[in-house]
Design a protein around this motif. Structure first.
Motif, short mmCIF file in Angstrom:
data_model
loop_
_atom_site.label_atom_id
_atom_site.label_comp_id
_atom_site.label_asym_id
_atom_site.label_seq_id
_atom_site.Cartn_x
_atom_site.Cartn_y
_atom_site.Cartn_z
N GLY A 208 -43.67 40.54 -103.53
CA GLY A 208 -42.68 41.36 -102.82
C GLY A 208 -42.67 41.05 -101.33
O GLY A 208 -41.61 40.92 -100.72
N LEU A 209 -43.88 40.95 -100.76
CA LEU A 209 -43.97 40.58 -99.33
C LEU A 209 -43.39 39.20 -99.09
O LEU A 209 -42.69 38.97 -98.10
N LEU A 210 -43.66 38.27 -100.01
CA LEU A 210 -43.13 36.92 -99.88
C LEU A 210 -41.60 36.94 -99.95
O LEU A 210 -40.92 36.29 -99.15
N ALA A 211 -41.05 37.69 -100.91
CA ALA A 211 -39.59 37.79 -101.04
C ALA A 211 -38.99 38.42 -99.78
O ALA A 211 -37.97 37.94 -99.27
N HIS A 212 -39.64 39.47 -99.29
CA HIS A 212 -39.17 40.12 -98.06
C HIS A 212 -39.23 39.14 -96.88
O HIS A 212 -38.31 39.06 -96.08
N SER A 213 -40.34 38.40 -96.82
CA SER A 213 -40.50 37.42 -95.73
C SER A 213 -39.45 36.32 -95.82
O SER A 213 -38.90 35.89 -94.81
N LYS A 214 -39.17 35.86 -97.06
CA LYS A 214 -38.14 34.83 -97.25
C LYS A 214 -36.77 35.36 -96.82
O LYS A 214 -36.01 34.66 -96.16
N THR A 215 -36.47 36.60 -97.19
CA THR A 215 -35.19 37.21 -96.80
C THR A 215 -35.10 37.32 -95.28
O THR A 215 -34.07 36.98 -94.68
N ALA A 216 -36.18 37.80 -94.67
CA ALA A 216 -36.19 37.93 -93.21
C ALA A 216 -36.07 36.55 -92.56
O ALA A 216 -35.36 36.38 -91.56
N MET A 217 -36.76 35.55 -93.13
CA MET A 217 -36.69 34.20 -92.58
C MET A 217 -35.26 33.65 -92.71
O MET A 217 -34.73 33.04 -91.78
N ASP A 218 -34.62 33.88 -93.86
CA ASP A 218 -33.24 33.42 -94.05
C ASP A 218 -32.31 34.07 -93.04
O ASP A 218 -31.43 33.41 -92.47
N LYS A 219 -32.52 35.37 -92.81
CA LYS A 219 -31.70 36.07 -91.81
C LYS A 219 -31.92 35.46 -90.44
O LYS A 219 -30.98 35.25 -89.68
N GLU A 220 -33.18 35.20 -90.10
CA GLU A 220 -33.50 34.61 -88.80
C GLU A 220 -32.92 33.21 -88.67
O GLU A 220 -32.40 32.83 -87.61
N VAL A 221 -32.99 32.42 -89.74
CA VAL A 221 -32.42 31.07 -89.73
C VAL A 221 -30.91 31.16 -89.52
O VAL A 221 -30.34 30.42 -88.71
N ASN A 222 -30.27 32.07 -90.24
CA ASN A 222 -28.82 32.25 -90.07
C ASN A 222 -28.50 32.72 -88.65
O ASN A 222 -27.54 32.24 -88.03
N HIS A 223 -29.30 33.66 -88.16
CA HIS A 223 -29.09 34.17 -86.80
C HIS A 223 -29.29 33.04 -85.78
O HIS A 223 -28.49 32.89 -84.85
N ASN A 224 -30.34 32.25 -85.97
CA ASN A 224 -30.59 31.13 -85.07
C ASN A 224 -29.48 30.09 -85.15
O ASN A 224 -29.08 29.52 -84.13
N SER A 225 -28.97 29.86 -86.36
CA SER A 225 -27.84 28.93 -86.52
C SER A 225 -26.61 29.45 -85.78
O SER A 225 -25.91 28.68 -85.12
N GLN A 226 -26.38 30.75 -85.89
CA GLN A 226 -25.24 31.36 -85.19
C GLN A 226 -25.41 31.24 -83.68
O GLN A 226 -24.47 30.91 -82.96
N ILE A 227 -26.62 31.52 -83.22
CA ILE A 227 -26.91 31.42 -81.78
C ILE A 227 -26.72 29.98 -81.31
O ILE A 227 -26.12 29.72 -80.26
N LYS A 228 -27.20 29.02 -82.10
CA LYS A 228 -27.06 27.61 -81.75
C LYS A 228 -25.58 27.24 -81.71
O LYS A 228 -25.13 26.55 -80.78
N SER A 229 -24.82 27.70 -82.70
CA SER A 229 -23.39 27.43 -82.73
C SER A 229 -22.70 28.03 -81.50
O SER A 229 -21.87 27.38 -80.86
N ASP A 230 -23.04 29.28 -81.20
CA ASP A 230 -22.47 29.93 -80.01
C ASP A 230 -22.85 29.19 -78.75
O ASP A 230 -22.03 29.02 -77.84
N SER A 231 -24.09 28.74 -78.68
CA SER A 231 -24.58 28.02 -77.51
C SER A 231 -23.81 26.71 -77.34
O SER A 231 -23.38 26.36 -76.23
N GLU A 232 -23.61 25.98 -78.44
CA GLU A 232 -22.86 24.73 -78.38
C GLU A 232 -21.41 24.99 -77.95
O GLU A 232 -20.85 24.25 -77.15
N LYS A 233 -20.83 26.06 -78.48
CA LYS A 233 -19.45 26.42 -78.11
C LYS A 233 -19.38 26.75 -76.62
O LYS A 233 -18.48 26.28 -75.91
N LEU A 234 -20.35 27.53 -76.14
CA LEU A 234 -20.36 27.90 -74.72
C LEU A 234 -20.62 26.68 -73.84
O LEU A 234 -20.02 26.56 -72.75
#
Length: 165
Positions: free
Chosen positions: A51-77
């Motif tokens: 359960g902790l692993l699944a939660h950690s994977k979900t949190a990591m996926d969210k962070e990866v998506n968030h980081n991808s969005q930030i990177k995309s926004d940064s490149e756009k800016l």
């Protein structure tokens, strides 16, 4: 006789081993219970860790998506910043050219104003000369306008064409 002795031996062995077997059986049950309990506890721990692993994977996926969005926004800016910097440089060059053009036009205007002042002074002199001629005509009615111009110093009588006289 040997058979009897053997059966007594078996019975006596059996009576001495029965309590041992019973004790061993109870020990095995205890060990089995502990093993089942440990196995159950370990299964629960594994489920918790999964359960902790699944939660950690979900949190990591969210962070990866968030980081991808930030990177995309940064490149756009960064693209927008480069575009704005290019526009600012073009506008700066245009501003410099307009300032140079303005300076040139101001010089032209100053020269034109000096010429205008010079022309105005010439007009003032000519008006004064015309007024003097008009006054002198009133005093000398016999002179022609050409002769009057020649007398005022605007022209010399020798340079006046004869057909005007």
């Amino acid at each position: 006789m040997s058979i009897r002795f053997e059966s007594k031996n078996v019975v006596s062995k059996h009576t001495t081993t029965a309590p041992l077997l019973s004790h061993w059986k109870r020990g095995c049950k205890c060990i089995k219970f502990e093993a089942v309990h440990d196995l159950h506890a370990k299964d629960q721990r594994i489920a918790c860790l999964e359960g902790l692993l699944a939660h950690s994977k979900t949190a990591m996926d969210k962070e990866v998506n968030h980081n991808s969005q930030i990177k995309s926004d940064s490149e756009k800016l960064q693209y927008e910043l480069r575009d704005a910097m290019d526009k600012m440089e073009k506008l700066s060059n245009e501003h410099r050219k307009l300032q140079e053009n303005n300076t040139h036009r101001q010089r032209q205007l100053e020269v034109a104003e000096k010429k205008l002042q010079s022309r105005e002074q010439e007009i003032t002199k000519l008006q004064a000369s015309i007024e003097r001629n008009a006054m002198s005509r009133n005093r000398h009615p016999s002179t022609t306008s050409i002769e009057r111009i020649a007398m005022d110093g605007i022209g010399h009588p020798s340079t006046v064409p004869l057909q005007w006289v």
